[in-house]
Design a protein around this motif. Sequence first.
Motif, PDB file in Angstrom:
ATOM      1  N   GLY A  86      22.069  -6.931 -18.584  1.00  0.00           N
ATOM      2  CA  GLY A  86      21.235  -6.038 -19.379  1.00  0.00           C
ATOM      3  C   GLY A  86      21.191  -4.636 -18.805  1.00  0.00           C
ATOM      4  N   ASN A  87      20.039  -4.005 -18.922  1.00  0.00           N
ATOM      5  CA  ASN A  87      19.876  -2.660 -18.375  1.00  0.00           C
ATOM      6  C   ASN A  87      19.596  -2.781 -16.884  1.00  0.00           C
ATOM      7  OD1 ASN A  87      19.133  -0.061 -17.643  1.00  0.00           O
ATOM      8  ND2 ASN A  87      18.102   0.349 -19.586  1.00  0.00           N
ATOM      9  N   SER A  88      20.665  -2.880 -16.108  1.00  0.00           N
ATOM     10  CA  SER A  88      20.517  -3.075 -14.664  1.00  0.00           C
ATOM     11  C   SER A  88      19.881  -1.854 -14.006  1.00  0.00           C
ATOM     12  CB  SER A  88      21.879  -3.370 -14.026  1.00  0.00           C
ATOM     13  OG  SER A  88      22.804  -2.325 -14.284  1.00  0.00           O
ATOM     14  N   ALA A  89      20.088  -0.670 -14.584  1.00  0.00           N
ATOM     15  CA  ALA A  89      19.485   0.539 -14.018  1.00  0.00           C
ATOM     16  C   ALA A  89      17.966   0.478 -14.127  1.00  0.00           C
ATOM     17  CB  ALA A  89      20.025   1.778 -14.732  1.00  0.00           C
ATOM     18  N   LEU A  90      17.462   0.080 -15.296  1.00  0.00           N
ATOM     19  CA  LEU A  90      16.014  -0.021 -15.473  1.00  0.00           C
ATOM     20  C   LEU A  90      15.447  -1.138 -14.602  1.00  0.00           C
ATOM     21  CD1 LEU A  90      13.528   1.043 -16.979  1.00  0.00           C
ATOM     22  CD2 LEU A  90      13.955  -0.682 -18.739  1.00  0.00           C
ATOM     23  N   SER A  91      16.171  -2.246 -14.516  1.00  0.00           N
ATOM     24  CA  SER A  91      15.711  -3.367 -13.699  1.00  0.00           C
ATOM     25  C   SER A  91      15.598  -2.964 -12.230  1.00  0.00           C
ATOM     26  CB  SER A  91      16.678  -4.546 -13.852  1.00  0.00           C
ATOM     27  OG  SER A  91      16.233  -5.667 -13.139  1.00  0.00           O
ATOM     28  N   GLY A  92      16.604  -2.236 -11.725  1.00  0.00           N
ATOM     29  CA  GLY A  92      16.550  -1.769 -10.344  1.00  0.00           C
ATOM     30  C   GLY A  92      15.450  -0.748 -10.133  1.00  0.00           C
ATOM     31  N   LEU A 152      32.152  -1.899  -6.383  1.00  0.00           N
ATOM     32  CA  LEU A 152      32.816  -3.094  -5.856  1.00  0.00           C
ATOM     33  C   LEU A 152      32.451  -3.258  -4.383  1.00  0.00           C
ATOM     34  CD1 LEU A 152      34.935  -5.423  -6.028  1.00  0.00           C
ATOM     35  CD2 LEU A 152      36.674  -3.708  -5.441  1.00  0.00           C
ATOM     36  N   TRP A 153      31.914  -4.422  -4.028  1.00  0.00           N
ATOM     37  CA  TRP A 153      31.539  -4.719  -2.642  1.00  0.00           C
ATOM     38  C   TRP A 153      32.562  -5.680  -2.046  1.00  0.00           C
ATOM     39  CZ3 TRP A 153      29.376  -3.364   1.580  1.00  0.00           C
ATOM     40  CH2 TRP A 153      28.894  -4.270   2.523  1.00  0.00           C
ATOM     41  N   GLY A 159      33.148  -9.498  -2.801  1.00  0.00           N
ATOM     42  CA  GLY A 159      33.920  -9.802  -4.000  1.00  0.00           C
ATOM     43  C   GLY A 159      33.093  -9.679  -5.265  1.00  0.00           C
ATOM     44  N   SER A 160      32.020  -8.868  -5.201  1.00  0.00           N
ATOM     45  CA  SER A 160      31.153  -8.664  -6.366  1.00  0.00           C
ATOM     46  C   SER A 160      31.455  -7.314  -7.009  1.00  0.00           C
ATOM     47  CB  SER A 160      29.680  -8.717  -5.957  1.00  0.00           C
ATOM     48  OG  SER A 160      29.330 -10.006  -5.501  1.00  0.00           O
ATOM     49  N   LEU A 161      31.556  -7.324  -8.325  1.00  0.00           N
ATOM     50  CA  LEU A 161      31.890  -6.123  -9.091  1.00  0.00           C
ATOM     51  C   LEU A 161      30.799  -5.875 -10.129  1.00  0.00           C
ATOM     52  CD1 LEU A 161      34.117  -3.950  -9.904  1.00  0.00           C
ATOM     53  CD2 LEU A 161      34.961  -5.674 -11.517  1.00  0.00           C
ATOM     54  N   LEU A 162      30.351  -4.627 -10.234  1.00  0.00           N
ATOM     55  CA  LEU A 162      29.384  -4.222 -11.257  1.00  0.00           C
ATOM     56  C   LEU A 162      30.020  -3.153 -12.127  1.00  0.00           C
ATOM     57  CD1 LEU A 162      26.568  -3.867 -12.612  1.00  0.00           C
ATOM     58  CD2 LEU A 162      25.972  -2.319 -10.726  1.00  0.00           C
ATOM     59  N   ILE A 163      30.005  -3.374 -13.446  1.00  0.00           N
ATOM     60  CA  ILE A 163      30.489  -2.380 -14.404  1.00  0.00           C
ATOM     61  C   ILE A 163      29.317  -2.031 -15.305  1.00  0.00           C
ATOM     62  CG2 ILE A 163      32.252  -1.796 -16.108  1.00  0.00           C
ATOM     63  CD1 ILE A 163      33.736  -4.392 -15.136  1.00  0.00           C
ATOM     64  N   ASP A 164      28.809  -0.824 -15.151  1.00  0.00           N
ATOM     65  CA  ASP A 164      27.676  -0.376 -15.966  1.00  0.00           C
ATOM     66  C   ASP A 164      28.233   0.488 -17.091  1.00  0.00           C
ATOM     67  OD1 ASP A 164      25.220   0.178 -16.965  1.00  0.00           O
ATOM     68  OD2 ASP A 164      24.547   1.430 -15.309  1.00  0.00           O
ATOM     69  N   PHE A 165      28.407  -0.139 -18.258  1.00  0.00           N
ATOM     70  CA  PHE A 165      29.009   0.553 -19.386  1.00  0.00           C
ATOM     71  C   PHE A 165      28.055   1.594 -19.953  1.00  0.00           C
ATOM     72  CE2 PHE A 165      31.661  -3.239 -19.355  1.00  0.00           C
ATOM     73  CZ  PHE A 165      32.913  -2.720 -19.657  1.00  0.00           C
ATOM     74  N   GLY A 166      28.603   2.745 -20.292  1.00  0.00           N
ATOM     75  CA  GLY A 166      27.824   3.811 -20.896  1.00  0.00           C
ATOM     76  C   GLY A 166      28.739   4.965 -21.240  1.00  0.00           C
ATOM     77  N   THR A 167      28.147   6.071 -21.663  1.00  0.00           N
ATOM     78  CA  THR A 167      28.946   7.259 -21.956  1.00  0.00           C
ATOM     79  C   THR A 167      29.740   7.668 -20.723  1.00  0.00           C
ATOM     80  OG1 THR A 167      27.247   7.961 -23.517  1.00  0.00           O
ATOM     81  CG2 THR A 167      28.839   9.617 -22.824  1.00  0.00           C
ATOM     82  N   THR A 202      21.191  -6.220  -9.085  1.00  0.00           N
ATOM     83  CA  THR A 202      22.111  -7.360  -9.116  1.00  0.00           C
ATOM     84  C   THR A 202      22.295  -8.016  -7.751  1.00  0.00           C
ATOM     85  OG1 THR A 202      23.989  -5.841  -8.814  1.00  0.00           O
ATOM     86  CG2 THR A 202      23.414  -6.449 -11.078  1.00  0.00           C
ATOM     87  N   GLY A 203      21.788  -7.378  -6.687  1.00  0.00           N
ATOM     88  CA  GLY A 203      22.018  -7.907  -5.343  1.00  0.00           C
ATOM     89  C   GLY A 203      23.491  -7.894  -4.996  1.00  0.00           C
ATOM     90  N   LEU A 204      24.182  -6.837  -5.404  1.00  0.00           N
ATOM     91  CA  LEU A 204      25.640  -6.770  -5.276  1.00  0.00           C
ATOM     92  C   LEU A 204      26.101  -6.934  -3.833  1.00  0.00           C
ATOM     93  CD1 LEU A 204      27.845  -6.139  -7.534  1.00  0.00           C
ATOM     94  CD2 LEU A 204      28.090  -3.938  -6.383  1.00  0.00           C
TER      95      LEU A 204
END
Length: 543
Positions: free
Chosen positions: A491-497, A327-328, A313-321, A306-308
């Motif tokens: 989307g799947n940011s983990a796979l993209s990274g 937060l940067w 002021g950038s927030l990433l929420i990776d929803f999962g189990t 995501t280039g966080l």
Amino acid sequence: MIGIKSSKIMNLTIINNNNGIQEHAVIPFAKGQYLLKILNTTKEHRVRTGCPGNGSCGLCLVRIIEGKPSPPNQNEQLQLSEQQLASGVRLACQVICETDLSVEIINRIPQSVWRPIPEALYRRASVLPYPLRKRHFSSKEKPTRTCGVSIDLGTTSISLSIFDLTTGQLMTTRHGINPQIKSGLDILTRVNTAAESPDKGTGLQQDLITAIRNALLDISVGDGINPGQVSCLVLVGNTAMLTLLSGNNFHHLLHPEYWAKPVELQLPDTQEWAAQWGINLHCDIRVIPPLAGFIGSDLTAGILATGLLEEPGSLLIDFGTNSEIALWDGKKLWITSAAGGPAFEGSGVSCGMPAEKGAIYHLSLKDNRHSVIGDTRIAGICGSGLVDLLAELVDLDLLDSVGRFNSSTSNQFFHLSDTLSLNKKDVDLLQRAKAAIASGIQILLLQAQITPKDLKQVFIGGAFGYHLNIENAMKIGLLPLIDPEIYHFCGNSALSGCEKILLQAGTQRQLTRIKEKFSIVNLAEYQDFEAFFIENLFIKPMA
């Protein structure tokens, strides 16, 4: 002569309505078996389950069409409404088959375990403007084409993509259920199981190794890609999955003193993995280590994708189990994990299912309409649909902000259809999941001394986000109440990274910067977490 008494053979008839055409399949069985066990002997007629078969998950829904099985027991009476039981809906794990039966499977597992990632849910890393990483085979004979594999090892599902390393072009993708799910829906249950004995730990490790092998085999058969051409493989995942795969140090996650410390993976000889996966024995296998505690390399990869760190002021929420949040603030990268459980992935909820064919992904009770993935018969409701449902029930005063059904709702159930219903236990599960995630967001904002209004962009990771109605998510208090325009689905940011690490030169510098800038917040030790959590249990906008 003493004879052996033989069990009488009965017939189980599976009735499947396929686009209006009724199809039948017959399975012979010995009298006295549980219905779930009979169904699990097949590949085509398995039913979803999230518990060891004790009725606690409420997922293995079937409808008895004809025959006389054992009567509903106490577990079923707790999980199912009177309306469901009256229409023949039962839990397969609790039904003892004594006679010939005809049944309809309501919550069916798809036949194909591995399938391409839907294009709408797949956000590929933009790699071509960057210099490709140079790759070299150490084997004597270099294949005509070299391939690279990216893998995101998740608690509920496993995703992978395969690239031509010469051109950087995507060749194909696969997505499937993590087979460890049979040992528990959440990571702590699996880690506890692995810690019980070396054999159980090895079994869970082998589940992951076999799953990756099967995915690569499916690619080989379906796409004609030779696994022997794989010269590089990069793998990310949450800490529990990575330690279970390595077979080491997973027990550290059971002790709070390790939850903010780096976890050493202690990888075995990865050449053995290469042999089991059928890839080149000299393949460069790289497992990206977790940052600390429950903060896995899936979040690291998401931050990279995501280039966080490019915008304060950038927030990433990776929803999962195990939802992970970053937060940067321009100087420090605040990170945490929230054990929200698999509710928003459709697991553990009696009417829930993943975001796949047959799932309700949007609904409006006011307008009496709903949208179903694949435009087919309703099989369940996925995470985004559950968010809509909670918001609508509160709007219509059918559910209060505490999570209680009003007196007009039949027996504390809300019926979506004659086979699907939302019960009080489901509501409690969803409340706890959203309270954990919302509390994590609020605590990171507090640590960074940032208000929700100061946020410049919010990235939503995971399949859950694609169909998510942001307005409803804010209405129930899952997301901060801010301008919806700053929310972005990635989307799947983990796979993209992970793909960026595989393909792009220079990513190591970015990974090093992430490690230098992060500060972990352990919610379990945060002094006011309980107060935040209790406040966020209410189904209302986030304060």
